[in-house]
Structure formats: C-alpha cells, structure tokens
Design a protein around this motif. Structure first.
Motif, PDB file in Angstrom:
ATOM      1  N   ILE A 403       1.919 -18.929 -67.093  1.00  9.98           N
ATOM      2  CA  ILE A 403       2.722 -19.985 -66.456  1.00  9.98           C
ATOM      3  C   ILE A 403       2.953 -21.113 -67.467  1.00  9.98           C
ATOM      4  CG2 ILE A 403       2.680 -21.747 -64.611  1.00  9.98           C
ATOM      5  CD1 ILE A 403       0.724 -19.746 -63.114  1.00  9.98           C
ATOM      6  N   VAL A 404       4.194 -21.555 -67.597  1.00  6.72           N
ATOM      7  CA  VAL A 404       4.513 -22.702 -68.465  1.00  6.72           C
ATOM      8  C   VAL A 404       5.335 -23.709 -67.659  1.00  6.72           C
ATOM      9  CG1 VAL A 404       5.767 -23.478 -70.525  1.00  6.72           C
ATOM     10  CG2 VAL A 404       4.467 -21.351 -70.599  1.00  6.72           C
ATOM     11  N   ASP A 405       4.927 -24.972 -67.723  1.00  6.91           N
ATOM     12  CA  ASP A 405       5.646 -26.018 -66.987  1.00  6.91           C
ATOM     13  C   ASP A 405       5.746 -25.676 -65.493  1.00  6.91           C
ATOM     14  OD1 ASP A 405       6.214 -28.146 -68.601  1.00  6.91           O
ATOM     15  OD2 ASP A 405       8.250 -27.516 -69.116  1.00  6.91           O
ATOM     16  N   GLY A 406       4.739 -24.985 -64.987  1.00  3.39           N
ATOM     17  CA  GLY A 406       4.728 -24.597 -63.578  1.00  3.39           C
ATOM     18  C   GLY A 406       5.606 -23.415 -63.245  1.00  3.39           C
ATOM     19  N   LYS A 407       6.287 -22.860 -64.244  1.00  2.00           N
ATOM     20  CA  LYS A 407       7.148 -21.702 -63.998  1.00  2.00           C
ATOM     21  C   LYS A 407       6.387 -20.427 -64.369  1.00  2.00           C
ATOM     22  CE  LYS A 407      11.606 -19.767 -65.259  1.00  2.00           C
ATOM     23  NZ  LYS A 407      12.828 -19.889 -66.035  1.00  2.00           N
ATOM     24  N   VAL A 408       6.440 -19.434 -63.497  1.00  2.51           N
ATOM     25  CA  VAL A 408       5.715 -18.192 -63.749  1.00  2.51           C
ATOM     26  C   VAL A 408       6.554 -17.293 -64.659  1.00  2.51           C
ATOM     27  CG1 VAL A 408       4.627 -16.184 -62.680  1.00  2.51           C
ATOM     28  CG2 VAL A 408       4.620 -18.392 -61.488  1.00  2.51           C
ATOM     29  N   LEU A 409       6.060 -17.059 -65.867  1.00  2.00           N
ATOM     30  CA  LEU A 409       6.789 -16.231 -66.836  1.00  2.00           C
ATOM     31  C   LEU A 409       6.373 -14.776 -66.732  1.00  2.00           C
ATOM     32  CD1 LEU A 409       6.595 -18.473 -70.050  1.00  2.00           C
ATOM     33  CD2 LEU A 409       7.984 -18.773 -67.987  1.00  2.00           C
ATOM     34  N   MET A 410       5.107 -14.561 -66.355  1.00  2.00           N
ATOM     35  CA  MET A 410       4.623 -13.196 -66.114  1.00  2.00           C
ATOM     36  C   MET A 410       3.692 -13.248 -64.913  1.00  2.00           C
ATOM     37  SD  MET A 410       2.481 -10.531 -68.568  1.00  2.00           S
ATOM     38  CE  MET A 410       0.932 -11.421 -68.659  1.00  2.00           C
ATOM     39  N   ARG A 411       3.886 -12.309 -64.001  1.00  2.00           N
ATOM     40  CA  ARG A 411       2.995 -12.228 -62.840  1.00  2.00           C
ATOM     41  C   ARG A 411       2.477 -10.804 -62.724  1.00  2.00           C
ATOM     42  NH1 ARG A 411       3.769 -14.561 -56.681  1.00  2.00           N
ATOM     43  NH2 ARG A 411       1.667 -13.989 -56.032  1.00  2.00           N
ATOM     44  N   ASP A 412       1.162 -10.659 -62.649  1.00  2.00           N
ATOM     45  CA  ASP A 412       0.529  -9.329 -62.556  1.00  2.00           C
ATOM     46  C   ASP A 412       1.101  -8.366 -63.599  1.00  2.00           C
ATOM     47  OD1 ASP A 412      -1.084 -10.229 -60.502  1.00  2.00           O
ATOM     48  OD2 ASP A 412       0.390  -9.695 -58.975  1.00  2.00           O
ATOM     49  N   ARG A 413       1.225  -8.836 -64.816  1.00  2.00           N
ATOM     50  CA  ARG A 413       1.650  -8.058 -65.991  1.00  2.00           C
ATOM     51  C   ARG A 413       3.153  -7.760 -66.005  1.00  2.00           C
ATOM     52  NH1 ARG A 413      -0.928  -8.635 -70.056  1.00  2.00           N
ATOM     53  NH2 ARG A 413      -0.376  -6.692 -71.052  1.00  2.00           N
ATOM     54  N   SER A 414       3.934  -8.283 -65.064  1.00  2.00           N
ATOM     55  CA  SER A 414       5.391  -8.094 -65.125  1.00  2.00           C
ATOM     56  C   SER A 414       6.047  -9.357 -65.667  1.00  2.00           C
ATOM     57  CB  SER A 414       5.974  -7.840 -63.734  1.00  2.00           C
ATOM     58  OG  SER A 414       5.596  -6.587 -63.285  1.00  2.00           O
ATOM     59  N   VAL A 415       6.735  -9.221 -66.800  1.00  2.00           N
ATOM     60  CA  VAL A 415       7.427 -10.380 -67.381  1.00  2.00           C
ATOM     61  C   VAL A 415       8.688 -10.645 -66.564  1.00  2.00           C
ATOM     62  CG1 VAL A 415       8.568 -11.317 -69.430  1.00  2.00           C
ATOM     63  CG2 VAL A 415       6.488  -9.922 -69.679  1.00  2.00           C
ATOM     64  N   LEU A 416       8.877 -11.894 -66.161  1.00  2.00           N
ATOM     65  CA  LEU A 416       9.961 -12.228 -65.234  1.00  2.00           C
ATOM     66  C   LEU A 416      11.158 -12.887 -65.906  1.00  2.00           C
ATOM     67  CD1 LEU A 416       7.676 -13.751 -62.423  1.00  2.00           C
ATOM     68  CD2 LEU A 416       8.513 -11.397 -62.617  1.00  2.00           C
ATOM     69  N   THR A 417      10.990 -13.362 -67.135  1.00  2.00           N
ATOM     70  CA  THR A 417      12.052 -14.171 -67.733  1.00  2.00           C
ATOM     71  C   THR A 417      12.861 -13.450 -68.804  1.00  2.00           C
ATOM     72  OG1 THR A 417      10.380 -15.087 -69.199  1.00  2.00           O
ATOM     73  CG2 THR A 417      10.962 -16.399 -67.258  1.00  2.00           C
ATOM     74  N   LEU A 418      12.289 -12.423 -69.414  1.00  2.00           N
ATOM     75  CA  LEU A 418      13.012 -11.644 -70.420  1.00  2.00           C
ATOM     76  C   LEU A 418      13.079 -10.192 -69.961  1.00  2.00           C
ATOM     77  CD1 LEU A 418      11.332 -13.010 -73.708  1.00  2.00           C
ATOM     78  CD2 LEU A 418      13.643 -13.526 -72.899  1.00  2.00           C
ATOM     79  N   ASP A 419      14.142  -9.504 -70.380  1.00  2.00           N
ATOM     80  CA  ASP A 419      14.334  -8.115 -69.970  1.00  2.00           C
ATOM     81  C   ASP A 419      13.606  -7.194 -70.954  1.00  2.00           C
ATOM     82  OD1 ASP A 419      15.158  -5.597 -69.299  1.00  2.00           O
ATOM     83  OD2 ASP A 419      17.315  -6.066 -69.291  1.00  2.00           O
ATOM     84  N   GLU A 420      12.387  -6.834 -70.574  1.00  2.00           N
ATOM     85  CA  GLU A 420      11.559  -6.044 -71.479  1.00  2.00           C
ATOM     86  C   GLU A 420      12.122  -4.642 -71.684  1.00  2.00           C
ATOM     87  OE1 GLU A 420       6.777  -5.866 -72.255  1.00  2.00           O
ATOM     88  OE2 GLU A 420       7.504  -6.158 -70.232  1.00  2.00           O
ATOM     89  N   GLY A 421      12.740  -4.111 -70.626  1.00  2.00           N
ATOM     90  CA  GLY A 421      13.296  -2.759 -70.708  1.00  2.00           C
ATOM     91  C   GLY A 421      14.361  -2.652 -71.785  1.00  2.00           C
ATOM     92  N   ALA A 422      15.238  -3.647 -71.846  1.00  2.00           N
ATOM     93  CA  ALA A 422      16.338  -3.611 -72.811  1.00  2.00           C
ATOM     94  C   ALA A 422      15.868  -3.988 -74.211  1.00  2.00           C
ATOM     95  CB  ALA A 422      17.439  -4.564 -72.364  1.00  2.00           C
ATOM     96  N   ALA A 423      14.733  -4.679 -74.285  1.00  2.00           N
ATOM     97  CA  ALA A 423      14.313  -5.255 -75.566  1.00  2.00           C
ATOM     98  C   ALA A 423      13.912  -4.206 -76.590  1.00  2.00           C
ATOM     99  CB  ALA A 423      13.156  -6.219 -75.336  1.00  2.00           C
ATOM    100  N   GLU A 424      13.312  -3.132 -76.137  1.00  2.00           N
ATOM    101  CA  GLU A 424      12.736  -2.172 -77.091  1.00  2.00           C
ATOM    102  C   GLU A 424      13.817  -1.574 -77.996  1.00  2.00           C
ATOM    103  OE1 GLU A 424      10.266   0.857 -75.395  1.00  2.00           O
ATOM    104  OE2 GLU A 424       9.818   1.722 -77.363  1.00  2.00           O
ATOM    105  N   GLN A 425      14.910  -1.114 -77.391  1.00  2.00           N
ATOM    106  CA  GLN A 425      15.964  -0.505 -78.200  1.00  2.00           C
ATOM    107  C   GLN A 425      16.623  -1.533 -79.112  1.00  2.00           C
ATOM    108  OE1 GLN A 425      16.280   2.907 -78.084  1.00  2.00           O
ATOM    109  NE2 GLN A 425      17.367   2.486 -79.989  1.00  2.00           N
ATOM    110  N   LEU A 426      16.791  -2.745 -78.596  1.00  2.00           N
ATOM    111  CA  LEU A 426      17.375  -3.830 -79.396  1.00  2.00           C
ATOM    112  C   LEU A 426      16.539  -4.075 -80.652  1.00  2.00           C
ATOM    113  CD1 LEU A 426      19.550  -6.276 -79.061  1.00  2.00           C
ATOM    114  CD2 LEU A 426      17.510  -7.614 -78.498  1.00  2.00           C
ATOM    115  N   VAL A 427      15.223  -4.109 -80.476  1.00  2.00           N
ATOM    116  CA  VAL A 427      14.313  -4.360 -81.600  1.00  2.00           C
ATOM    117  C   VAL A 427      14.326  -3.176 -82.567  1.00  2.00           C
ATOM    118  CG1 VAL A 427      11.876  -4.651 -82.220  1.00  2.00           C
ATOM    119  CG2 VAL A 427      12.863  -5.991 -80.340  1.00  2.00           C
TER     120      VAL A 427
END
Ligand code: ZN
Length: 457
Positions: A403-427
């Motif tokens: 949590i940063v600034d009261g905003k939940v960025l990851m909850r129970d190991r699921s990242v909520l703010t960035l698209d992890e699925g799309a990131a792998e191929q991009l990288v």
C-alpha cells in the motif's frame, strides 16, 4: 460499531511493527487510513473502512525503501566481471544503445518487482526519467528520480540540460509521490564543472543530489592520480558535500573521509549484494553509524544484484558485516530493518512523511505472510521475534499486500495497478532488441557453453 467513524481503509488484526522511535509493536492492532494518511493505530478501532483488509496476525510494517537502484532492463548476462570492465564492456555500450521504449519496459519490470517485494519507495538513478516517471504515475509507487548524468563516455547518460528539463516538468506534477533530484553518475564519469553546475542548480531548485562514491579501489586510485585526493576529499573541495547529497556505496573510505561525510551530514546508501558480486569491498557500516552518518539500504540494480529483494538485502547486509568484522553482534536485526525503513526515509529527506507507522504519516504499509513454515514460530509480544524473522527468514515472495499513500497496489499477491500479464512479453521484446542494438549478443556464448544444453525445437 454503531457509532463508527468512516475512513478509506482499515487493516485489521495485524501483528504491527511501527518502526517508530520507541520501536512500538502490537500483537494485534488495526490501522485506519484516510486520504492517504494514517488516522489511527490500535487494537479494535471503532472505525469502518470503505475497504477492509484482514491481516490475520500477519506482519504489518512500513513499506520498504530502496535507497539506491537503477531501473535497468537486463540481468543475468555478461556476468562475473569486475566493476570497471563491467562498466566499460557491458554498461556503457548498453546505455548508449538504450532508447525510451527500453526504459518504459524496464520501469514496468522493476516496479512490478518492487510492488511484489514490498518496496514502496525507491530512488532511481538511470535513463529517460520521464518514461520511468510515467510508469510510476500508474504503478502508484513513491519514487525519486535522479537521472544519471554522464559526460564521459558521451551518450551513455543524461545531460545536465535534459535533467533540468525533467525537473522543471516533473517537480510538482505528482506532489509528494514523485520527486526529482540530480544524479551525476560518478567522479570518474562527470567533470568538476558538471558537478559544480549541478550543485548550483540543486540549491536553486531545492532538490537532492545522488552520486556514486568510492565504490572500488580502482576508482579511489584513479581519483587520487587525477586529483591527488580521495573521492570524498575531492567532493568536499569542489563544494558538493552537504545534507542534500546521498552517496551510493562509499566502500573505500579513510578515517578522514568518514569525518568529512559526518561533518557535512552526507547520507550513504549501503549496497551489500552489488558490492559482493562485483567484489568491490565491504562498506564500513558500523563506523559510519558510529560517526552519526545516515545510512540506508539499496539493491543497486537488477544488473548487479540481480534482484530488488530488500529482505535478501537486509539478510546479506547484516551477515556481510558480521563476517568482515569477525563479530556476530555487528549490525543487529533492528538496525538493518531501520536501514530499510525509518532510517532509509531520513536518508531520502522523507523522514516526516514515511518510514514508520505513526498517526499523520503517509500510509505506506506492507503485509507479510507469517503463516508459512519458513517463518514459524512467531512468539507473542512482548518477547516477539518478528524483527528477526523478517530480517533472516523472510523474502520478497512473502509480501501479500503493498500500500502506498493509502492506495492498495497489490492485494493478496495480485498487482492491481500495472498489467503484469502484458508486461512479460513487452520486457522480453525490449530486452532482446537492446541486446542486439548494443552488440552484446556478440559477447554472449551461443554454443558449446560448458555444461549447457541446447534443445532443438
Ligand atoms: Zn549504482
């Protein structure tokens, strides 16, 4: 709860480690958050959150702070080289071939890794800061950007002008969460006039300066030959030492250097993994602390570490000092955990905002899963061994919620703010493109690698 107040978020029943000056811990407490700020901490708070997170006895502590990192794209190639060869043969060619789309992919990868590992604040010293800052706008992390200025070799870094343009554009764009500093890479890659120009501008814009200092013996010899001084003496002479300066590594310091850093209130980032991997040496952390110097912990980068796991950094950082000092009491758990939280915040000039869990501070909070065999047993307060468990037994993968600034960025190991699925191929695509553009592919073993197996498909 009939007369309950409302707030944005409540974390319930956590084993809370505040990291405040008194080291306050709670066996089971709630934390209420309103408008990004910690509203209350205590058992069974009579307040209702729009979002409620059950911590279930897991560790709740301030988010970790990485005091020196580069958001690089590559890792795990061209390994096992000493620093100067590694810089000249790998880093500089790669950095000259580096383009904005590489930085975007790198920032996504690095920030996903940080969110997953419970890092809530970082200071990045690398390229194309506007790309990395844009990703940070989205990821929700707290970031300081000190674009890496390099005069020599030309084209391997940013310039004073490009850094200044970045500062002007971003200084107040995401207030509180994104900050802009200057990042002259090092004494051996920046001229005296560049350092002095930066010092003047940093005062004018009231921003910090981040640089590498005395990382290897080769560097110290080079600077002594060139300027007749140690790196710290040189920076003192040209007027760079002061409270707005954060130096990375500071491995090879004389007693006189230590005095200079202490007198001028310079902050130091300790990077044990990188120092071990590049065989740079062992920073004099107990001496730095004894001298009253602010010290925070850093990972350095995926290229030199090769991960951004601050738990691993704490464990290795403590053990390296014990080994080198032949003293098992050197750098105890609480001290190293502070170097990743409360002290780290002070190093970055953020001590009033983050680094510990206190009413009025920004809500940068992580939850670490203690319900796993490698973290058993957790003893009840007040004899709790929770600090020891976090430093010596936990790792990045144990972080459940960030949590940063009261905003939940990851909850129970699921990242909520960035698209992890799309990131792998991009990288993957960006990394391969960078390897080819920089000519690193010609340096990599492609066949006949000892012990290697190539599958024909
Ligand atoms: Zn570095």
């Amino acid at each position: 709860m009939e007369s309950a107040h409302h707030c944005d978020l409540v974390i319930r029943r956590g084993h809370v480690l505040t990291m405040d000056d008194q080291g306050t811990r709670y066996q089971s407490a709630d934390i209420a958050v309103l408008e990004g700020e910690i509203l209350a901490i205590g058992p069974s708070l009579a307040v209702q959150g729009h979002m409620e997170i059950e911590a279930d006895g897991n560790a709740v502590l301030p988010g970790l702070i990485d005091c020196h990192m580069h958001q690089t794209l590559l890792r795990g190639l061209c390994e096992d080289l000493p620093l100067m060869r590694w810089l000249e043969e790998i880093c500089y060619p790669k950095d000259r071939a580096f383009r904005p789309h590489h930085q975007r992919a790198a920032a996504i990868m690095n920030q996903l890794e940080m969110i997953r590992g419970g890092v809530t604040t970082f200071i990045d010293i690398f390229r194309f800061p506007d790309q990395a800052a844009r990703v940070t706008e989205q990821s929700g992390l707290r970031g300081i950007f000190s674009p890496q200025i390099i005069d020599d070799p030309p084209g391997a870094g940013e310039t004073v002008e490009s850094s200044l343009a970045f500062i002007q554009e971003w200084k107040d764009r995401v207030p509180g969460r994104i900050q802009t500093w200057f990042g002259p890479h090092s004494i051996y890659s920046c001229s005296t006039s560049t350092y002095q120009q930066i010092q003047k501008l940093a005062e004018e814009y009231d921003v910090g300066i981040h640089t590498h200092l005395a990382e290897t013996l080769d560097e110290v010899r080079l600077i002594r030959r060139q300027y007749g001084k140690t790196p710290a003496e040189y920076l003192a002479e040209i007027g760079l030492l002061g409270p707005r300066l954060l130096v990375a590594h500071a491995v090879h310091l004389t007693d006189g250097d230590l005095k200079l850093l202490a007198q001028h209130d310079v902050a130091v980032a300790y990077n044990p993994s990188s120092n071990m991997k590049l065989a740079s040496g062992v920073a004099r952390i107990p001496d730095l602390l004894e001298a009253g110097i602010r010290v925070g912990l850093g990972t350095d980068s995926n290229l030199s570490n090769n991960n951004l796991d601050m738990f691993e950094e704490m464990r290795l950082g403590a053990m390296l000092q014990k080994l080198s000092q032949s003293d098992a009491e050197a750098l105890p758990c609480d001290t190293i955990l502070r170097m990743a939280t409360s002290q780290a915040a002070v190093c970055l000039g953020l001590g009033a905002e983050v680094g510990c869990l206190e009413v009025g501070k920004r809500a940068d909070i992580i939850i670490v899963d203690l319900h796993q065999p490698h973290l058993w047993p957790v003893l009840p307060e007040p004899m709790s061994n929770i600090v020891e468990q976090l430093v010596y037994s936990a790792s990045a993968g144990d972080v459940l919620t960030t949590i940063v600034d009261g905003k939940v960025l990851m909850r129970d190991r699921s990242v909520l703010t960035l698209d992890e699925g799309a990131a792998e191929q991009l990288v993957q695509d960006a990394a391969l493109d960078l390897v080819r553009r920089s000519g690193l592919d010609r340096r990599l073993p492609t066949e006949g690698r000892k012990g290697g197996v190539t599958a024909e498909t």
